[in-house]
Design a protein around this motif. Structure first.
Motif, PDB file in Angstrom:
ATOM      1  N   ILE A 302       0.868  -1.179   0.000  1.00  0.00           N
ATOM      2  CA  ILE A 302       0.000   0.000   0.000  1.00  0.00           C
ATOM      3  C   ILE A 302       0.903   1.227   0.000  1.00  0.00           C
ATOM      4  CG2 ILE A 302      -1.769   1.295   1.255  1.00  0.00           C
ATOM      5  CD1 ILE A 302      -2.623  -1.386   2.505  1.00  0.00           C
ATOM      6  N   GLU A 303       0.621   2.178  -0.881  1.00  0.00           N
ATOM      7  CA  GLU A 303       1.415   3.408  -0.934  1.00  0.00           C
ATOM      8  C   GLU A 303       0.617   4.563  -0.346  1.00  0.00           C
ATOM      9  OE1 GLU A 303       3.948   6.266  -4.027  1.00  0.00           O
ATOM     10  OE2 GLU A 303       3.221   4.297  -4.666  1.00  0.00           O
ATOM     11  N   LEU A 304       1.301   5.369   0.438  1.00  0.00           N
ATOM     12  CA  LEU A 304       0.686   6.524   1.085  1.00  0.00           C
ATOM     13  C   LEU A 304       1.527   7.749   0.756  1.00  0.00           C
ATOM     14  CD1 LEU A 304      -1.636   7.262   3.017  1.00  0.00           C
ATOM     15  CD2 LEU A 304      -0.080   6.889   4.912  1.00  0.00           C
ATOM     16  N   ALA A 305       0.927   8.740   0.118  1.00  0.00           N
ATOM     17  CA  ALA A 305       1.661   9.938  -0.302  1.00  0.00           C
ATOM     18  C   ALA A 305       1.456  11.061   0.706  1.00  0.00           C
ATOM     19  CB  ALA A 305       1.193  10.377  -1.686  1.00  0.00           C
ATOM     20  N   VAL A 306       2.566  11.664   1.144  1.00  0.00           N
ATOM     21  CA  VAL A 306       2.519  12.796   2.071  1.00  0.00           C
ATOM     22  C   VAL A 306       2.613  14.081   1.250  1.00  0.00           C
ATOM     23  CG1 VAL A 306       3.567  13.876   4.092  1.00  0.00           C
ATOM     24  CG2 VAL A 306       3.651  11.390   3.822  1.00  0.00           C
ATOM     25  N   PRO A 307       1.643  14.987   1.373  1.00  0.00           N
ATOM     26  CA  PRO A 307       1.661  16.201   0.543  1.00  0.00           C
ATOM     27  C   PRO A 307       2.760  17.160   0.979  1.00  0.00           C
ATOM     28  CG  PRO A 307      -0.120  16.321   2.137  1.00  0.00           C
ATOM     29  CD  PRO A 307       0.468  14.949   2.258  1.00  0.00           C
ATOM     30  N   PRO A 308       3.375  17.883   0.033  1.00  0.00           N
ATOM     31  CA  PRO A 308       4.367  18.904   0.408  1.00  0.00           C
ATOM     32  C   PRO A 308       3.673  20.086   1.085  1.00  0.00           C
ATOM     33  CG  PRO A 308       3.919  18.995  -1.953  1.00  0.00           C
ATOM     34  CD  PRO A 308       3.191  17.802  -1.434  1.00  0.00           C
ATOM     35  N   LEU A 309       4.439  20.836   1.870  1.00  0.00           N
ATOM     36  CA  LEU A 309       3.870  21.947   2.632  1.00  0.00           C
ATOM     37  C   LEU A 309       3.296  23.023   1.712  1.00  0.00           C
ATOM     38  CD1 LEU A 309       3.309  23.238   5.353  1.00  0.00           C
ATOM     39  CD2 LEU A 309       5.647  24.141   5.359  1.00  0.00           C
ATOM     40  N   ARG A 310       3.906  23.240   0.543  1.00  0.00           N
ATOM     41  CA  ARG A 310       3.420  24.288  -0.358  1.00  0.00           C
ATOM     42  C   ARG A 310       2.011  24.006  -0.874  1.00  0.00           C
ATOM     43  NH1 ARG A 310       7.530  21.756  -2.693  1.00  0.00           N
ATOM     44  NH2 ARG A 310       7.099  20.329  -4.437  1.00  0.00           N
ATOM     45  N   ASP A 311       1.582  22.726  -0.815  1.00  0.00           N
ATOM     46  CA  ASP A 311       0.230  22.376  -1.262  1.00  0.00           C
ATOM     47  C   ASP A 311      -0.802  22.515  -0.153  1.00  0.00           C
ATOM     48  OD1 ASP A 311       1.248  21.857  -3.727  1.00  0.00           O
ATOM     49  OD2 ASP A 311       1.116  19.677  -3.594  1.00  0.00           O
ATOM     50  N   ARG A 312      -0.357  22.860   1.043  1.00  0.00           N
ATOM     51  CA  ARG A 312      -1.296  23.048   2.163  1.00  0.00           C
ATOM     52  C   ARG A 312      -0.889  24.266   2.999  1.00  0.00           C
ATOM     53  NH1 ARG A 312       0.127  20.084   7.051  1.00  0.00           N
ATOM     54  NH2 ARG A 312       2.134  19.048   6.884  1.00  0.00           N
ATOM     55  N   SER A 313      -0.745  25.382   2.292  1.00  0.00           N
ATOM     56  CA  SER A 313      -0.285  26.603   2.956  1.00  0.00           C
ATOM     57  C   SER A 313      -1.254  27.084   4.041  1.00  0.00           C
ATOM     58  CB  SER A 313      -0.065  27.713   1.923  1.00  0.00           C
ATOM     59  OG  SER A 313      -1.261  27.969   1.204  1.00  0.00           O
ATOM     60  N   ASP A 314      -2.529  26.653   3.962  1.00  0.00           N
ATOM     61  CA  ASP A 314      -3.489  27.040   5.006  1.00  0.00           C
ATOM     62  C   ASP A 314      -3.098  26.484   6.369  1.00  0.00           C
ATOM     63  OD1 ASP A 314      -4.931  28.327   3.091  1.00  0.00           O
ATOM     64  OD2 ASP A 314      -6.486  26.792   2.891  1.00  0.00           O
ATOM     65  N   ASP A 315      -2.258  25.442   6.382  1.00  0.00           N
ATOM     66  CA  ASP A 315      -1.853  24.829   7.656  1.00  0.00           C
ATOM     67  C   ASP A 315      -0.670  25.543   8.305  1.00  0.00           C
ATOM     68  OD1 ASP A 315      -3.794  22.879   7.484  1.00  0.00           O
ATOM     69  OD2 ASP A 315      -2.501  21.445   6.452  1.00  0.00           O
ATOM     70  N   ILE A 316      -0.060  26.492   7.603  1.00  0.00           N
ATOM     71  CA  ILE A 316       1.175  27.108   8.109  1.00  0.00           C
ATOM     72  C   ILE A 316       0.950  27.843   9.428  1.00  0.00           C
ATOM     73  CG2 ILE A 316       2.830  28.970   7.634  1.00  0.00           C
ATOM     74  CD1 ILE A 316       2.961  27.994   4.772  1.00  0.00           C
ATOM     75  N   THR A 317      -0.179  28.523   9.575  1.00  0.00           N
ATOM     76  CA  THR A 317      -0.443  29.249  10.826  1.00  0.00           C
ATOM     77  C   THR A 317      -0.464  28.295  12.008  1.00  0.00           C
ATOM     78  OG1 THR A 317      -1.761  30.900   9.640  1.00  0.00           O
ATOM     79  CG2 THR A 317      -2.066  30.770  12.013  1.00  0.00           C
TER      80      THR A 317
END
Length: 460
Positions: A302-317
């Protein structure tokens, strides 16, 4: 006390009897079925803590039952009994959603381990949502991170090998730890190893252990990583860096669930779940011939992909607040906060180093900011990280020598720079009679930065 129940599905009466006797001796109430039809009927009528099914049944196969249970009784872990050595079938069953598999002839110690792991899944535990069970793991409210958290919860119920893909610094080890903490092995050890950091000549000993006297320097017995992870999870980070010779031995250890320590003639059984990761493209490496295809299929069930931070900038705060709070706690300083301009600057940054880079940026900015507020200028985005010594290059007066002699030959650069930093701070403190405020001014850094460095260097 809750009586555990199990469903055994096999068309061979002798196998059904053996499994029923084994489970009964473990205090488990077992019911049996000889085909898919009767198994589905029993599953419709009542719930079970565990299902054991043979692969070959008169009216279908075990994978069909696994898929049916996934749809109609997803809380019931199901294990498949496969023919000896048929790894393709075992992998198919795991991909279909099986909790685990056991090969014929069934080894009773292995069966008991499997059953105990499955029953731990049914034990009540606190609801684990939004990564609240472990601070710092998988923080975020973006759709990508919510999906990832949901995937880890599902994968935690399985024993299938998981391959975690993602860029450097994106949090692959955190994902592996999350899978471990939410699964039946959470009480066991979680052993993480960077495969690229082990010298090739020591790799076999590090992984499988060795006997005393088996080679020069083997002054005592060593368990190795596989046996250290027994009962828990072994996380192989940067698995693509393994040399081909070690890939062969790793594949055998995973398939046989046993290892042979260096210098020993006997194999030792191990009960572990293997998770692996790399930032490299494994399919490309398989095509090039630098990574074995059979090992790739074995670890990438089973492969699980972790998204890069630039694709979830809303989480930066959320991430930044958590990181700054942790840093303040570690160095016993007042917490710092990001100004609006600093936050906007972070949200528009590309973060090639992902969450790890965000941590480094904030840790550096924390030591440089004034009045507990981190502004955009304190972030120094894109300018690289200054070395420990160079960040102390303010007006030091007569604190240190104007020239630094570098020793000849190989040196430990980090240790060498740390020594220079320590000596420079000591001289500044001595010159100011240990007045930290005055010493900080003399060094050309903030009082916060001095406190941070004293704590980091263990000089308090």
């Amino acid at each position: 006390m809750t009586t555990h129940t199990a469903l055994i599905v096999d068309d061979e009466p002798d196998i059904r009897d053996l499994l029923e006797i084994t489970l009964t001796r473990m205090g488990i109430k077992a019911q049996t079925a000889s085909d898919l039809t009767s198994a589905r009927k029993l599953l419709d009528e009542q719930s079970f803590h565990l299902c054991l099914t043979d692969m070959n049944l008169p009216d279908g196969n075990g994978i069909e039952l696994v898929q049916w249970i996934q749809q109609h009784a997803p809380a019931t872990p199901v294990a498949v009994i496969t023919a000896y050595g048929n790894m393709d079938t075992a992998i198919q069953s795991l991909k279909a959603g099986a909790f685990d598999f056991v090969s014929k002839p069934v080894e009773l110690p292995r069966l008991r381990e499997l059953v105990n792991s499955a029953l731990r899944l049914s034990q009540p535990k606190p609801e684990q949502d939004d990564a609240a069970d472990e601070p710092g793991l998988l923080l975020g409210n973006s759709p990508q991170i919510k999906k990832l958290r949901n995937q880890t919860r599902k994968l935690a119920r399985s024993q299938a090998p998981v391959f975690i893909s993602g860029e450097s610094g994106s949090g692959k080890e955190l994902v592996a730890r999350m899978i471990h903490l939410q699964g039946p092995r959470r009480e066991g050890p979680f052993i993480a190893v960077n495969c690229g950091a082990i010298p090739s000549e020591l790799m076999e000993s590090e992984f499988f252990g060795h006997k005393k006297g088996s080679f020069t320097g083997a002054i005592e017995n060593k368990d190795g990583l596989f046996r250290s992870a027994n009962g828990g999870t072994l996380f192989l980070d940067e698995v693509a860096d393994l040399p081909l010779a070690m890939q062969v031995k790793l594949l055998r250890a995973i398939q046989e669930k046993a290892v042979r320590p260096v210098g020993d003639t006997k194999e030792v059984a191990v009960d572990i779940r293997v998770l692996s990761a790399t930032h490299k493209n494994l399919p490309d490496l398989v095509q090039e011939g630098s990574f074995r295809q059979d090992l790739y299929y074995r670890i990438n069930v089973i492969e699980l992909a972790v998204p890069p931070l630039r694709d979830r900038s809303d989480d930066i705060t959320l991430l930044a607040d958590h990181i700054l709070e942790r840093i303040a706690g570690e160095y016993e300083c007042n917490p710092a906060s990001l100004t609006k301009a600093a936050l906007q600057h972070l949200q528009s940054y590309d973060f090639p180093g992902n969450v790890r880079e965000l941590e480094n940026i904030l840790e550096r900015a924390f030591t440089l900011c004034d009045d507990d507020a981190i502004d955009a200028d304190d972030l120094h985005l894109g300018n690289g990280t200054p070395s420990s010594a160079s960040s102390l290059n303010g007006d030091t007066g007569s604190v240190g020598d104007s020239s630094i002699s570098v020793p000849e030959g190989e040196i430990d650069l980090e240790g060498y720079l740390e020594t220079i930093e320590r000596q420079t701070i000591e001289k500044a403190l001595e010159a100011t009679r240990w007045n930290k405020t005055a010493a900080a001014k003399r060094l050309g850094i903030s009082f916060r930065a001095l406190r941070y460095r004293l704590k980091k260097l263990g000089m308090e």
